[in-house]
Design a protein around this motif. Structure first.
Motif, PDB file in Angstrom:
ATOM      1  N   LEU A 218      -8.466   4.491   5.253  1.00  0.00           N
ATOM      2  CA  LEU A 218      -7.114   4.405   5.817  1.00  0.00           C
ATOM      3  C   LEU A 218      -6.061   4.259   4.721  1.00  0.00           C
ATOM      4  N   GLN A 219      -6.348   3.445   3.724  1.00  0.00           N
ATOM      5  CA  GLN A 219      -5.395   3.284   2.630  1.00  0.00           C
ATOM      6  C   GLN A 219      -5.158   4.607   1.903  1.00  0.00           C
TER       7      GLN A 219
ATOM      8  N   LYS B 274       5.412   8.697  10.668  1.00  0.00           N
ATOM      9  CA  LYS B 274       6.070   9.985  10.856  1.00  0.00           C
ATOM     10  C   LYS B 274       5.069  11.108  10.606  1.00  0.00           C
ATOM     11  N   SER B 275       5.197  12.178  11.369  1.00  0.00           N
ATOM     12  CA  SER B 275       4.292  13.312  11.210  1.00  0.00           C
ATOM     13  C   SER B 275       4.373  13.842   9.791  1.00  0.00           C
ATOM     14  N   PRO B 276       3.235  14.090   9.167  1.00  0.00           N
ATOM     15  CA  PRO B 276       3.261  14.588   7.777  1.00  0.00           C
ATOM     16  C   PRO B 276       3.834  15.991   7.718  1.00  0.00           C
TER      17      PRO B 276
ATOM     18  N   ILE C 139       2.716   5.826   2.653  1.00  0.00           N
ATOM     19  CA  ILE C 139       2.688   4.388   2.880  1.00  0.00           C
ATOM     20  C   ILE C 139       1.839   3.755   1.775  1.00  0.00           C
ATOM     21  N   VAL C 140       2.467   2.952   0.936  1.00  0.00           N
ATOM     22  CA  VAL C 140       1.760   2.370  -0.205  1.00  0.00           C
ATOM     23  C   VAL C 140       1.564   0.858  -0.069  1.00  0.00           C
ATOM     24  N   ASP C 141       2.325   0.231   0.842  1.00  0.00           N
ATOM     25  CA  ASP C 141       2.238  -1.220   0.995  1.00  0.00           C
ATOM     26  C   ASP C 141       1.189  -1.556   2.050  1.00  0.00           C
TER      27      ASP C 141
ATOM     28  N   ARG D 103       4.551  -2.270   6.183  1.00  0.00           N
ATOM     29  CA  ARG D 103       3.429  -3.077   5.685  1.00  0.00           C
ATOM     30  C   ARG D 103       2.284  -3.042   6.693  1.00  0.00           C
ATOM     31  N   PHE D 104       1.098  -2.672   6.189  1.00  0.00           N
ATOM     32  CA  PHE D 104      -0.069  -2.489   7.047  1.00  0.00           C
ATOM     33  C   PHE D 104      -1.211  -3.384   6.560  1.00  0.00           C
TER      34      PHE D 104
END
Length: 326
Positions: A123-124, A314-316, A133-135, A107-108
């Motif tokens: 950023l989103q 994590k690295s894409p 990251i969706v949250d 969560r960000f």
């Protein structure tokens, strides 16, 4: 006649016993009251002669031993000095300590003024497309900051956000609206750029940092202001960036990210900058504060790369190329 024969027989038996074991007879008779001194002396001599004979027999046996056949003294010593090696103790190998698993960051939260709106949207998008990251949550307020808390209280708002959303990571950006006079916590007016103003603004920033430090958020990135083409901001932003940096030094979970050189070339503001892919574009709009979408992407990539380095993200993985049909 009959008595004389019996006496003769008895006398013969006695004499036979005496002469067959004279030494035993003398020893026995010498201890009786009838023995004369001569008899006692004779018994003593017989005892001495017997002892000497035993002694001679002992030394004769010693002489018969072949000492050349005995093992050498050195070999015997070697045998005696051979150390007794105790059995080896079987020591158990220490059990390998398993690495402590780190709870993933899911969560960000993005918090700030209208400049954070431009950065937060980028950023989103980046976190969803590259890092799955969706949250995420973006919370901003136009014309706000840590100066005019009478206009907008970021302390109360952030406490509510942390309590309700419970983020793992928070990204904070303030400053664009704080370049003005300030009223300190004692109610005194402080003119901008004075020492008193710097102290008052540092108190505001420190209070906000302590709020984040005492919360459940695990990591905070406080974003500094990049270089500007407007003289007003070019003068005040370095002072404010130093204030944010000072606040992060007293916190284990807050990290300051400098973006000053992101839009600079040879120490001066560069209106056009290339992103990671090499694409060039304008980085700020005419007010010298707000980002263009291209500028927001450059700063967003800088923040994301720092999160990867800190193992927050994590690295894409590179996209898999489609298999060619035969």
């Amino acid at each position: 006649m009959r008595d004389r024969e019996i006496l003769l027989i008895v006398t013969s038996v006695i004499l036979t016993l005496i002469f067959s074991n004279l030494s035993l007879f003398l020893k026995s008779f010498s201890s009786t009251p009838f023995a004369s001194p001569e008899i006692k002396q004779a018994a003593r001599q017989v005892e001495i002669d017997g002892f000497r004979k035993s002694e001679q027999d002992f030394w004769s046996k010693i002489k018969d031993i072949d000492f050349d056949r005995l093992p050498p003294k050195t070999e015997t010593a070697k045998i005696e000095k051979t150390p007794i090696v105790p059995p080896k103790k079987t020591t158990k190998k220490p059990t390998a300590v398993k690495p402590k698993l780190t709870k993933p960051y899911r969560r960000f939260l993005f918090v700030g003024d209208s400049v954070m709106f431009d950065l937060g949207i980028q950023l989103q998008y980046t976190m969803k497309q590259k890092y799955q990251i969706v949250d995420t949550k973006l919370d901003y307020k136009v014309s706000s900051g840590l100066n005019r808390i009478d206009y907008y209280d970021w302390y109360a708002r952030t406490q509510k956000l942390l309590r309700d959303y419970q983020p793992d990571v928070a990204v904070v950006l303030f400053g664009g609206n704080d370049t003005q006079d300030i009223t300190d916590f004692q109610g005194k007016h402080r003119a901008i750029a004075t020492k008193e103003w710097q102290n008052a603004y540092q108190e505001r920033v420190d209070k906000y940092a302590k709020l984040l430090e005492s919360s459940s958020v695990r990591k905070v990135y406080w974003i500094g202001q990049p270089i500007s083409n407007k003289s007003r901001y070019a003068k005040y932003f370095p002072v404010m960036n130093e204030t944010y940096k000072n606040a992060s030094k007293s916190s284990a979970k807050i990290e300051f990210i400098s973006t000053w050189d992101a839009f600079a070339a040879s120490g001066n503001f560069a209106p056009v900058v290339a992103d990671k892919s090499g694409k060039r574009g304008y980085v700020k709009i005419n007010d010298g504060v707000h980002f263009t979408s291209h500028g927001a992407k450059i700063i967003g990539d800088l923040i994301a790369d720092k999160m990867v380095a800190d193992k927050i993200l994590k690295s894409p993985q590179p996209p898999k190329s489609p298999k060619k049909k035969p």
